[in-house]
Design a protein around this motif. Structure first.
Motif, PDB file in Angstrom:
ATOM      1  N   ILE A 112      18.052  -2.566  22.052  1.00 15.42           N
ATOM      2  CA  ILE A 112      18.648  -3.804  22.546  1.00 15.42           C
ATOM      3  C   ILE A 112      17.542  -4.695  23.114  1.00 15.42           C
ATOM      4  N   LYS A 113      17.563  -5.959  22.753  1.00 17.78           N
ATOM      5  CA  LYS A 113      16.537  -6.904  23.220  1.00 17.78           C
ATOM      6  C   LYS A 113      16.523  -6.951  24.751  1.00 17.78           C
ATOM      7  N   GLY A 114      15.319  -6.827  25.311  1.00 21.53           N
ATOM      8  CA  GLY A 114      15.173  -6.906  26.766  1.00 21.53           C
ATOM      9  C   GLY A 114      15.246  -5.566  27.472  1.00 21.53           C
ATOM     10  N   ILE A 115      15.502  -4.485  26.726  1.00 22.52           N
ATOM     11  CA  ILE A 115      15.585  -3.152  27.327  1.00 22.52           C
ATOM     12  C   ILE A 115      14.350  -2.355  26.910  1.00 22.52           C
ATOM     13  N   GLY A 116      13.560  -1.967  27.899  1.00 20.65           N
ATOM     14  CA  GLY A 116      12.390  -1.143  27.638  1.00 20.65           C
ATOM     15  C   GLY A 116      12.721   0.334  27.769  1.00 20.65           C
ATOM     16  N   ALA A 117      11.728   1.172  27.551  1.00 22.07           N
ATOM     17  CA  ALA A 117      11.935   2.626  27.598  1.00 22.07           C
ATOM     18  C   ALA A 117      12.405   3.086  28.979  1.00 22.07           C
ATOM     19  N   LYS A 118      11.776   2.559  30.036  1.00 23.50           N
ATOM     20  CA  LYS A 118      12.144   2.994  31.391  1.00 23.50           C
ATOM     21  C   LYS A 118      13.574   2.594  31.741  1.00 23.50           C
ATOM     22  N   THR A 119      13.947   1.372  31.395  1.00 24.66           N
ATOM     23  CA  THR A 119      15.309   0.912  31.689  1.00 24.66           C
ATOM     24  C   THR A 119      16.329   1.722  30.892  1.00 24.66           C
ATOM     25  N   ALA A 120      16.036   1.994  29.623  1.00 27.55           N
ATOM     26  CA  ALA A 120      16.944   2.784  28.790  1.00 27.55           C
ATOM     27  C   ALA A 120      17.137   4.175  29.384  1.00 27.55           C
ATOM     28  N   GLN A 121      16.045   4.787  29.829  1.00 29.90           N
ATOM     29  CA  GLN A 121      16.142   6.122  30.442  1.00 29.90           C
ATOM     30  C   GLN A 121      16.919   6.071  31.755  1.00 29.90           C
ATOM     31  N   ARG A 122      16.714   5.001  32.541  1.00 24.48           N
ATOM     32  CA  ARG A 122      17.425   4.860  33.811  1.00 24.48           C
ATOM     33  C   ARG A 122      18.924   4.690  33.578  1.00 24.48           C
ATOM     34  N   VAL A 123      19.292   3.898  32.553  1.00 22.72           N
ATOM     35  CA  VAL A 123      20.706   3.696  32.218  1.00 22.72           C
ATOM     36  C   VAL A 123      21.352   5.044  31.906  1.00 22.72           C
ATOM     37  N   ILE A 124      20.679   5.850  31.080  1.00 23.81           N
ATOM     38  CA  ILE A 124      21.226   7.158  30.701  1.00 23.81           C
ATOM     39  C   ILE A 124      21.298   8.079  31.910  1.00 23.81           C
ATOM     40  N   LEU A 125      20.231   8.138  32.682  1.00 26.52           N
ATOM     41  CA  LEU A 125      20.176   9.014  33.847  1.00 26.52           C
ATOM     42  C   LEU A 125      21.259   8.663  34.872  1.00 26.52           C
ATOM     43  N   ASP A 126      21.408   7.357  35.155  1.00 23.20           N
ATOM     44  CA  ASP A 126      22.371   6.919  36.168  1.00 23.20           C
ATOM     45  C   ASP A 126      23.828   7.000  35.707  1.00 23.20           C
ATOM     46  N   LEU A 127      24.059   6.812  34.411  1.00 25.25           N
ATOM     47  CA  LEU A 127      25.443   6.666  33.946  1.00 25.25           C
ATOM     48  C   LEU A 127      26.016   7.831  33.152  1.00 25.25           C
ATOM     49  N   LYS A 128      25.194   8.786  32.742  1.00 32.65           N
ATOM     50  CA  LYS A 128      25.688   9.847  31.864  1.00 32.65           C
ATOM     51  C   LYS A 128      26.882  10.588  32.467  1.00 32.65           C
ATOM     52  N   ASP A 129      26.767  11.071  33.703  1.00 34.26           N
ATOM     53  CA  ASP A 129      27.873  11.806  34.324  1.00 34.26           C
ATOM     54  C   ASP A 129      29.109  10.926  34.486  1.00 34.26           C
ATOM     55  N   LYS A 130      28.893   9.688  34.896  1.00 33.38           N
ATOM     56  CA  LYS A 130      30.022   8.757  35.076  1.00 33.38           C
ATOM     57  C   LYS A 130      30.732   8.519  33.752  1.00 33.38           C
ATOM     58  N   VAL A 131      29.955   8.288  32.687  1.00 33.90           N
ATOM     59  CA  VAL A 131      30.526   8.023  31.364  1.00 33.90           C
ATOM     60  C   VAL A 131      31.310   9.241  30.864  1.00 33.90           C
ATOM     61  N   LEU A 132      30.741  10.434  31.038  1.00 31.84           N
ATOM     62  CA  LEU A 132      31.438  11.646  30.594  1.00 31.84           C
ATOM     63  C   LEU A 132      32.751  11.831  31.351  1.00 31.84           C
ATOM     64  N   ASN A 133      32.746  11.533  32.653  1.00 35.74           N
ATOM     65  CA  ASN A 133      33.963  11.674  33.460  1.00 35.74           C
ATOM     66  C   ASN A 133      34.976  10.576  33.173  1.00 35.74           C
ATOM     67  N   VAL A 134      34.526   9.321  33.205  1.00 35.45           N
ATOM     68  CA  VAL A 134      35.430   8.184  33.033  1.00 35.45           C
ATOM     69  C   VAL A 134      36.095   8.195  31.664  1.00 35.45           C
ATOM     70  N   TYR A 135      35.315   8.492  30.630  1.00 32.54           N
ATOM     71  CA  TYR A 135      35.858   8.427  29.274  1.00 32.54           C
ATOM     72  C   TYR A 135      36.276   9.792  28.733  1.00 32.54           C
ATOM     73  N   ALA A 136      36.240  10.807  29.596  1.00 29.70           N
ATOM     74  CA  ALA A 136      36.682  12.163  29.249  1.00 29.70           C
ATOM     75  C   ALA A 136      36.097  12.632  27.921  1.00 29.70           C
ATOM     76  N   LEU A 137      34.786  12.492  27.799  1.00 29.01           N
ATOM     77  CA  LEU A 137      34.116  12.908  26.564  1.00 29.01           C
ATOM     78  C   LEU A 137      33.714  14.368  26.654  1.00 29.01           C
ATOM     79  N   ASP A 138      33.732  15.022  25.525  1.00 25.43           N
ATOM     80  CA  ASP A 138      33.326  16.420  25.446  1.00 25.43           C
ATOM     81  C   ASP A 138      31.862  16.459  25.014  1.00 25.43           C
ATOM     82  N   GLU A 139      31.001  16.904  25.915  1.00 28.07           N
ATOM     83  CA  GLU A 139      29.561  16.891  25.651  1.00 28.07           C
ATOM     84  C   GLU A 139      29.207  17.741  24.431  1.00 28.07           C
ATOM     85  N   VAL A 140      29.918  18.839  24.208  1.00 32.24           N
ATOM     86  CA  VAL A 140      29.633  19.722  23.075  1.00 32.24           C
ATOM     87  C   VAL A 140      29.853  18.991  21.753  1.00 32.24           C
ATOM     88  N   SER A 141      30.956  18.235  21.632  1.00 32.34           N
ATOM     89  CA  SER A 141      31.220  17.510  20.384  1.00 32.34           C
ATOM     90  C   SER A 141      30.210  16.389  20.191  1.00 32.34           C
TER      91      SER A 141
END
Length: 193
Positions: A112-141
Motif C-alpha cells: 500500500i502506498k505510504g506504508i513502509g516495512a516498519k509500519t506494516a509490521q506495527r499494524v500486524i503486531l498491534d492488530l493481529k489479536d484484535k482482528v482474530l477476536n473481533v472477526y472470529a477468525l480461525d488462525e489454523v485455517s
C-alpha cells in the motif's frame, strides 16, 4: 459522536460525498471501497466516524459497519493516521486487510502506498489479536490458506509466470474460495493468466 448520516446524496467523488440532511450539507470523506459500494440512488446512509483535532473536525463515512470498525482499529496504531487508514481501505478491500493482518502478510500491507516495512509490521503486531477476536477468525485455517497460496505461487513461478501477476490472480481466487486446495488454485490461476 455522529454514528451515521442518512439523507440525499448531493455530490459524489471517489474521495468524498456531500449529503443533505434536512437542509444541512455534510461533507464526508470516503475510501474508494465505499465509493464503489455507494448506490446510485438519491437517498443514502453512511456509517460515520468523526475525528476531532485542534484545527479540524473531519467526518469519515462508510457503507459497511465492518469497514468503519477496521478504520478505527487502523487509526489506533501509532504512525497510522486517518489519511493512511483511508489509503489502506482504498487500496485493499477490508477483508483483504483483515486477512493480511491475521496471517502476518507484511508484503500485502507494505504494498500500500505510504506504508513502509516498519509500519506494516506495527499494524500486524498491534492488530493481529484484535482482528482474530473481533472477526472470529480461525488462525489454523488462515495458516493453511496462506500455505496453499504460497505453494501455488511457487508452482506458477516455476511455470514461468511473474510473481507479481501470479500473486494478483491468486488473491482474487483466494478471496472467492478461501479454502481452495493448491491444485485448485493452480488450475484456476492458469485459466486467468
Amino acid at each position: 459522536m455522529i454514528t451515521y448520516i442518512q439523507g440525499r446524496l448531493v455530490e459524489k467523488t471517489p474521495t468524498e460525498v456531500v449529503i443533505d440532511c434536512n437542509g444541512i450539507g455534510y461533507h464526508v470523506n470516503i475510501s474508494l471501497h465505499t465509493f464503489s459500494l455507494i448506490p446510485n440512488e438519491e437517498k443514502i446512509k453512511l456509517f460515520t466516524f468523526l475525528q476531532i483535532k485542534e484545527d479540524a473536525h473531519t467526518l469519515y463515512g462508510f457503507v459497511e459497519k465492518q469497514e468503519r470498525e477496521l478504520f478505527k482499529l487502523l487509526i489506533s496504531v501509532s504512525g497510522v493516521g486517518a489519511s493512511i487508514a483511508r489509503t489502506m481501505l482504498s487500496s485493499l478491500a477490508p477483508q483483504q486487510i483483515i486477512q493480511a493482518i491475521a496471517s502476518n502478510d507484511v508484503t500485502t500491507i507494505q504494498s500500500i502506498k505510504g506504508i513502509g516495512a516498519k509500519t506494516a509490521q506495527r499494524v500486524i503486531l498491534d492488530l493481529k489479536d484484535k482482528v482474530l477476536n473481533v472477526y472470529a477468525l480461525d488462525e489454523v485455517s488462515l495458516i493453511s490458506n496462506n500455505t496453499n497460496k504460497e505453494e501455488a505461487l511457487s508452482a506458477l513461478e516455476v511455470l514461468g509466470f511473474t510473481r507479481k501477476i501470479a500473486e494478483k490472480v491468486l488473491e482474487k481466487i483466494v478471496k472467492q474460495e478461501p479454502n481452495a486446495s493448491v491444485e485448485n488454485l493452480i488450475k484456476q490461476a492458469l485459466k486467468n493468466l
